[in-house]
Structures are given as C-alpha cells and as structure tokens.
Design an enzyme around this catalytic site. Structure first.
Site, PDB file in Angstrom:
ATOM      1  N   THR A 158      40.155  33.459  29.572  1.00  0.00           N
ATOM      2  CA  THR A 158      40.782  32.632  30.612  1.00  0.00           C
ATOM      3  C   THR A 158      39.855  32.550  31.828  1.00  0.00           C
ATOM      4  OG1 THR A 158      43.010  33.246  29.889  1.00  0.00           O
ATOM      5  CG2 THR A 158      42.780  32.500  32.166  1.00  0.00           C
ATOM      6  N   GLY A 159      39.883  31.421  32.500  1.00  0.00           N
ATOM      7  CA  GLY A 159      39.128  31.284  33.750  1.00  0.00           C
ATOM      8  C   GLY A 159      38.283  30.016  33.738  1.00  0.00           C
ATOM      9  N   THR A 200      35.022  29.585  33.735  1.00  0.00           N
ATOM     10  CA  THR A 200      33.874  29.543  32.807  1.00  0.00           C
ATOM     11  C   THR A 200      34.368  29.265  31.385  1.00  0.00           C
ATOM     12  OG1 THR A 200      32.851  31.206  34.231  1.00  0.00           O
ATOM     13  CG2 THR A 200      31.736  30.727  32.158  1.00  0.00           C
ATOM     14  N   GLY A 225      40.848  38.307  37.594  1.00  0.00           N
ATOM     15  CA  GLY A 225      40.894  37.329  38.692  1.00  0.00           C
ATOM     16  C   GLY A 225      41.809  36.158  38.348  1.00  0.00           C
ATOM     17  N   GLY A 226      41.872  35.892  37.012  1.00  0.00           N
ATOM     18  CA  GLY A 226      42.723  34.793  36.555  1.00  0.00           C
ATOM     19  C   GLY A 226      44.103  35.254  36.113  1.00  0.00           C
ATOM     20  N   GLU A 285      44.034  39.356  27.628  1.00  0.00           N
ATOM     21  CA  GLU A 285      42.578  39.405  27.418  1.00  0.00           C
ATOM     22  C   GLU A 285      42.191  40.739  26.812  1.00  0.00           C
ATOM     23  OE1 GLU A 285      41.183  38.647  31.383  1.00  0.00           O
ATOM     24  OE2 GLU A 285      40.925  36.499  31.021  1.00  0.00           O
ATOM     25  N   LYS A 310      37.929  42.512  35.310  1.00  0.00           N
ATOM     26  CA  LYS A 310      38.544  41.240  34.920  1.00  0.00           C
ATOM     27  C   LYS A 310      39.946  41.172  35.505  1.00  0.00           C
ATOM     28  CE  LYS A 310      38.093  39.830  30.691  1.00  0.00           C
ATOM     29  NZ  LYS A 310      37.884  38.474  31.253  1.00  0.00           N
ATOM     30  N   ASP A 345      34.885  35.264  26.614  1.00  0.00           N
ATOM     31  CA  ASP A 345      35.617  35.358  27.872  1.00  0.00           C
ATOM     32  C   ASP A 345      34.653  35.578  29.022  1.00  0.00           C
ATOM     33  OD1 ASP A 345      38.591  37.295  28.922  1.00  0.00           O
ATOM     34  OD2 ASP A 345      37.642  35.476  29.711  1.00  0.00           O
TER      35      ASP A 345
HETATM   36  O1  DER Z   1      40.700  36.692  34.735  1.00  0.00           O
HETATM   37  C1  DER Z   1      39.643  36.972  34.125  1.00  0.00           C
HETATM   38  O2  DER Z   1      39.387  38.092  33.696  1.00  0.00           O
HETATM   39  C2  DER Z   1      38.658  35.877  33.925  1.00  0.00           C
HETATM   40  O3  DER Z   1      37.771  36.176  32.934  1.00  0.00           O
HETATM   41  C3  DER Z   1      38.074  35.517  35.198  1.00  0.00           C
HETATM   42  O4  DER Z   1      38.296  36.369  36.215  1.00  0.00           O
HETATM   43  C4  DER Z   1      36.652  35.019  35.237  1.00  0.00           C
HETATM   44  O5  DER Z   1      36.856  33.860  35.951  1.00  0.00           O
HETATM   45  P1  DER Z   1      35.805  32.727  36.223  1.00  0.00           P
HETATM   46  O6  DER Z   1      35.160  32.409  34.906  1.00  0.00           O
HETATM   47  O7  DER Z   1      36.659  31.625  36.744  1.00  0.00           O
HETATM   48  O8  DER Z   1      34.860  33.302  37.233  1.00  0.00           O
END
Ligand code: DER
Length: 219
Positions: free
Chosen positions: A28-29, A31, A96-97, A103, A94, A81
């Site tokens: 998720t996120g 990237t 942030g999302g 995950e 991890k 990921d």
């Molecule tokens: O939530 C997570 O672990 C995601 O992998 C994420 O934090 C990475 O986010 P980004 O690809 O938007 O930087």
C-alpha cells in the site's frame, strides 16, 4: 529526477521479478500505486493478487486483477511494497499508509519481499520517521502510557481508522538502534495489534530510485 519519477522507475523495475500466471502480494502507498499503474501498462498476465488494503484492492480491481484473500493461499512467491524508512540491514519502518497489519501478514507468507522506494527512504538508523503502531481503540490511553515509559512520544493519528477498525499512534523520538528488540518489546504490550517495525521479517531485495538510476540492492 523528481521524487515521483524515482517512484515510477522503481515501480517499473519491480515488474522484472514477476512471472505470468502467479498470484503476488501487493502493498500500500504512493509507490505501490505507481507499481499498479505499471502493471496496467505491462503485458504481464497475473493470476491474481493478495492485497494489503481496501485502497490497493480498489486500484487492482480497476485494472481487472483478480483479488485473492490471504486465507486462499498458503504462501506467495513475491510481495511488492514500499516503506517509510529502510536501513542498510533492510529493516523497515512501515505504516505511513495505515496498512501495516495486513502488510505484515502478507509479508509473512511471502518468500521474497521486494521493497520499492525512492532514495529518501534509505537511512542508516530508523526512527526519524515516527513509528506507526496499530492499537485497539479501548487500549489507546494505556498503550500511550507504556510508550512514554520507554521514551517515546505517542501522537494519536487524527481521522484515521484502519481497515481493521483500529487506531494508529505515531511514536516520535525513538532512535531505533535495535529494531528487532524494540519490535519484540512493543509486540508484548497488550492492546498493540501491530508494530510498524519490519525487523523480524525484513525486505529481501531493495529497488532504490536514485537521482539517475534504479539501484538493485540485496544484502
Ligand atoms: O504504509 C506503508 O507501510 C507504505 O508502504 C508506505 O508508508 C510507503 O508509502 P509511500 O510509498 O507512499 O512512501
């Protein structure tokens, strides 16, 4: 190269690891969102994907990829990921999302964890990015007090309920020199569902988007 271009480049380079007719784990996120875009442009014929969030599920369905539940597969060859931070030992922060629980579950059943990240994520020591932890709502205050006891500064993530119905505390001011020890220590606190430290189960390959190329790094 702009950060988004680096994300797109690493997303593209992840495609080379994928075999046709397989089921892959998808993180998720932003990237990973670029990775899903690249999947759409590629002529890869995936059997399906196990998704780590409702958000990624929505995007995968939009490009007609079949979604499999984690319970339908015993293991996965690949998990793709991102990370908020990844150190030189491939341990990660991890969450942030807010998808850290699913995950971590999918990473656990995957043989190879491919981390796709722009170079801003690559750090010597984890902890500049606040450590996300997923917490059962009724335990929020007592978990907060436990975090303070170990020197962290827990901040409640406003307007965020995870796919699992829990809340997130972002823990500031932890310099994480022993990621595995801290992960195990936090795992033992009642009320914590998931710690956003991926140290017991690290990444296996890092695809790092730098200013002029994609670095393919293994330990
Ligand atoms: O939530 C997570 O672990 C995601 O992998 C994420 O934090 C990475 O986010 P980004 O690809 O938007 O930087």
């Amino acid at each position: 190269l702009h950060q988004n271009e680096k994300k797109k480049l690493v997303a593209q380079s992840a495609l080379q690891y994928i075999q046709d007719e397989t089921i892959i784990g998808v993180g998720t996120g932003s990237t990973v969102n670029f990775f899903i875009e690249e999947l759409k442009k590629s002529n890869l014929r995936l059997k399906g994907a196990v998704s780590s969030s409702e958000e990624s599920t929505k995007r995968l369905k939009e490009i007609n990829i079949d979604i499999y539940e984690a319970n339908e597969v015993s293991k996965l060859d690949l998990y793709i990921d991102g990370a908020d931070e990844i150190n030189h030992n491939f341990e990660m922060i991890k969450g942030g999302g807010a998808a850290l629980t699913r995950e971590k579950i999918i990473a656990q059943i995957s043989d190879k964890f491919i981390c796709i990240a722009d170079e801003s994520k690559y750090v010597k020591t984890l902890g500049k990015f606040p450590l996300p932890i997923e917490v059962i709502p009724m335990a929020r205050s007592q978990v907060g007090r436990e975090i303070v006891k170990i020197g962290g500064d827990p901040v409640y993530r406003q307007n965020c309920i995870t796919d699992n119905g829990n809340i997130i505390l972002d823990v500031h001011n932890l310099m994480i020199n022993e990621p595995k020890n801290l992960e195990e220590q936090l795992n033992n606190i009642p009320g914590i569902v998931t710690v956003g430290l991926f140290a017991k189960r690290k990444a296996d390959i890092l695809l790092l988007g730098t200013s002029d190329c994609v670095k393919n790094i293994t330990l």
